[in-house]
Design a protein around this motif. Structure first.
Motif, mmCIF file in Angstrom:
data_model
loop_
_atom_site.group_PDB
_atom_site.id
_atom_site.type_symbol
_atom_site.label_atom_id
_atom_site.label_comp_id
_atom_site.label_asym_id
_atom_site.label_seq_id
_atom_site.Cartn_x
_atom_site.Cartn_y
_atom_site.Cartn_z
ATOM 1 N N VAL A 112 11.777 10.468 -1.800
ATOM 2 C CA VAL A 112 11.433 9.056 -2.424
ATOM 3 C C VAL A 112 12.762 8.289 -2.361
ATOM 4 N N PHE A 156 -1.460 7.158 -4.800
ATOM 5 C CA PHE A 156 -0.088 7.231 -4.475
ATOM 6 C C PHE A 156 0.891 6.820 -5.418
ATOM 7 N N ALA A 157 0.410 5.944 -6.486
ATOM 8 C CA ALA A 157 1.409 5.561 -7.685
ATOM 9 C C ALA A 157 1.863 6.761 -8.282
ATOM 10 N N VAL A 158 0.920 7.746 -8.566
ATOM 11 C CA VAL A 158 0.850 9.112 -9.282
ATOM 12 C C VAL A 158 1.948 9.840 -8.548
ATOM 13 N N TYR A 159 1.723 9.951 -6.968
ATOM 14 C CA TYR A 159 2.300 10.856 -6.110
ATOM 15 C C TYR A 159 3.916 10.383 -6.217
ATOM 16 N N PHE A 160 4.144 9.172 -6.097
ATOM 17 C CA PHE A 160 5.508 8.768 -5.968
ATOM 18 C C PHE A 160 6.267 8.746 -7.238
ATOM 19 N N GLY A 161 5.393 8.774 -8.475
ATOM 20 C CA GLY A 161 6.071 8.991 -9.680
ATOM 21 C C GLY A 161 6.175 10.071 -9.961
ATOM 22 N N THR A 165 -2.077 13.795 -7.034
ATOM 23 C CA THR A 165 -2.567 12.506 -6.430
ATOM 24 C C THR A 165 -4.033 12.618 -6.253
ATOM 25 N N SER A 211 -4.846 3.650 -4.371
ATOM 26 C CA SER A 211 -3.441 3.126 -4.822
ATOM 27 C C SER A 211 -2.889 3.791 -5.961
ATOM 28 N N VAL A 212 -3.777 4.021 -6.795
ATOM 29 C CA VAL A 212 -3.395 4.864 -8.248
ATOM 30 C C VAL A 212 -3.098 6.259 -7.735
ATOM 31 N N THR A 243 -8.665 0.968 -4.772
ATOM 32 C CA THR A 243 -7.892 1.385 -6.275
ATOM 33 C C THR A 243 -7.771 2.565 -6.623
#
Length: 563
Positions: free
Chosen positions: A535, A520-525, A485, A517-518, A514
């Motif tokens: 998750v 956190f997107a990487v984190y959840f992914g 992240t 958000s990126v 931005t």
């Protein structure tokens, strides 16, 4: 008028924690708005140093004497009495409220006359005029301790009945009271208007909980029956807890005292950074600790070892699930966070850099602050309040020693001082000694939390005569995903810096949002790829809340039929 909305109960742990977290986020956003208004109006200077120093006496009173700070000790006793008789539980709340109110009024009067002496010892670095204003503000804010203490007692009833949204709404109203003071009272009374706004907020904090307790049928009856056995039992359980929290508060007071000997604005910088550091703790750590405490308490009362350990590990894992990526993002985006939150008016770029550096240091202890709050609840559920007291003393002493050490190190030239300055990019700033306060606080808090967990786990094993392993594998997944992240957010931040100059508020907000958000997107992914249960649990909660299958009748034909 019937306040039916006060009767809504929330029993699901994730739903309750989600609600508390959402309300906590709202409260923290208001807190950030409050701090932004303060920073824009006063900057990081002497006036805010005085304001934050004045808070210390009423804050210390609230935890050193007032039983309202011991609500964690009240709740198990209240639940036990409620399981036998509602009348007995009602008497407990009434007796505690009366005892507390009478005692707090007497104690407040004593402190009122001792305030000049206390302030002189507490902030020795303040000039005489600043100490005088600190005395006035401290005396004004003594009133709020009575309302907060009563709120703490009533919150035991509210938590027992699952009225978590009211519990979460109270701090929102408190922040609104302070904001009201900044906007409408400060123009007439100056910094004294801040204290008046705080008192107004404490009244709102109390009233919303009083209304809820009335709906539940536990409105306190103020009548003196002497010090009953129930009150004695609460005092017995509360006393070491109050001592433990008092030690933590005393640590902050000593750090504030050290800050008074540094450059003007040092206390404000430390306090601003600490308020931002507490954002994820208040949203996630406190939410899960509050939600799970009644469950831990019931598990111990029923001597259910499996349920106790399951709830304990669920809470720890859930807290880490949210605060670890927050920690990394706070470090990577510290300047963006501070500039968006505080960068207005009199708050200079130098103030921003110092506050951002202090935030980065404090962010290292976000996980510790969050878990420490939860582990303390575990001790109270097991009806043991002396162990955390001893641990807090040792950790607090360590914090003060380390703060003194780092202040001295940062006063001169040394390899360690150069490393800290280079890491935080403050090599050109002449005075960064305030970071010594943040370093001492963070390291002491981390040590404190590690010791708390070890002691809590050993205590639970002895109480239940059973041993359960902590989910290490899940924790490692969270840590690895959090590192990814931070890397993603850093790359986005750097790439944005090449194309988008950070001149306006919106540009700073856009870049930070931005990158975050990126991240956190990487984190959840990453956690999805790792098959981390957190998750999928989050997905189930969101699906149930927003896409529930019971929204429509099962036989709906596409038309709207009515009678």
């Amino acid at each position: 008028m019937k306040l039916q909305f006060l009767n809504h109960e929330i029993s699901n742990i994730h739903s309750a924690a989600f609600l508390l977290g959402a309300a906590g986020l709202c409260s923290r956003i208001l807190g950030v708005l409050r701090d932004r208004l303060l920073a824009g109006k006063f900057g990081a200077g002497q006036e805010l140093d005085i304001y934050y120093a004045a808070f210390q006496i009423p804050d210390f009173m609230m935890v050193a004497f007032l039983l309202g700070a011991g609500s964690a000790a009240i709740l198990p006793i209240f639940q036990e009495k409620l399981s036998k008789s509602k009348s007995d539980a009602h008497c407990l709340i009434s007796d505690l409220s009366t005892f507390f109110f009478l005692g707090s009024v007497v104690f407040s009067l004593i402190i009122f006359f001792l305030t000049p002496t206390i302030v002189g010892v507490m902030v020795p670095g303040f000039p005489e005029e600043a100490q005088g204003l600190t005395v006035i503000l401290s005396r004004l804010m003594l009133v709020s301790t009575i309302f907060f203490g009563l709120s703490g007692i009533l919150s035991s009833v509210i938590q027992s009945f699952g009225r978590f949204w009211v519990y979460a709404l109270a701090p929102i109203l408190y922040n609104l009271g302070i904001i009201f003071g900044i906007l409408f009272l400060v123009p007439f009374w100056g910094v004294k208007g801040l204290a008046a706004g705080g008192v107004f907020g404490s009244v709102l904090h109390f009233v919303i909980q009083l209304l809820t307790v009335k709906v539940l049928g536990f409105f306190p009856r103020f009548a003196w029956h002497g010090i009953t056995d129930s009150v004695k039992e609460v005092v017995r359980l509360s006393f070491p807890r109050v001592l433990s929290v008092s030690v933590s508060q005393l640590t902050v007071i000593l750090l504030i005292g050290l800050g008074s000997t540094l450059a003007a604005g040092s206390i404000a910088v430390f306090q601003f950074a600490q308020n931002l550091y507490f954002l994820p703790i208040g949203i996630f750590g406190v939410s899960y600790a509050t939600t799970l405490f009644p469950r831990l308490s019931r598990a111990y009362i029923q001597r259910n070892a499996q349920e106790f350990f399951d709830e304990l590990f669920l809470g720890a894992r859930s807290i880490l699930f949210w605060v670890m990526p927050s920690t990394v993002l706070f470090i990577v985006l510290r300047a963006h966070i501070v500039r968006v939150a505080l960068g207005a008016g009199a708050f200079s770029w130098e103030d921003t850099r110092l506050t951002a550096a202090a935030l980065a240091v404090l962010a290292l202890a976000i996980f510790a602050g969050s878990l420490g709050t939860f582990f303390m609840k575990g001790f109270y559920a097991l009806e043991n309040t002396w162990k955390p007291f001893a641990i807090n003393i040792a950790a607090s002493v360590l914090s003060i020693i380390l703060a003194l050490f780092f202040i001295r190190i940062l006063s001169g030239q040394s390899p360690l001082a150069d490393f800290i300055k280079n890491w935080l990019r403050l090599s050109d700033m002449p005075d960064i000694r305030v970071l010594g306060l943040a370093l001492g606080f963070s390291i002491g808090l981390i040590v404190n939390t590690l010791l708390l967990y070890r002691a809590l786990r050993n205590l639970a094993i002895r109480k239940f005569s059973e041993k359960r392993p902590f989910p290490i594998k899940s924790t490692l997944k969270i840590i690895l995903a959090s590192i990814l992240t931070g890397g993603a957010a850093y790359l986005v931040r750097v790439s944005f810096s090449e194309t988008l100059p950070l001149i306006t508020f919106l540009q700073v907000l856009l870049q930070g949002a931005t990158a975050g958000s990126v991240g956190f997107a990487v984190y959840f992914g990453a956690l999805f790829i790792f098959r981390e249960e957190g998750v999928f649990s989050l997905g189930r909660v969101l699906k149930r809340r927003f896409f529930g299958v019971k929204v429509l009748p099962p036989s709906w034909d596409g038309e709207l039929h009515g009678k």
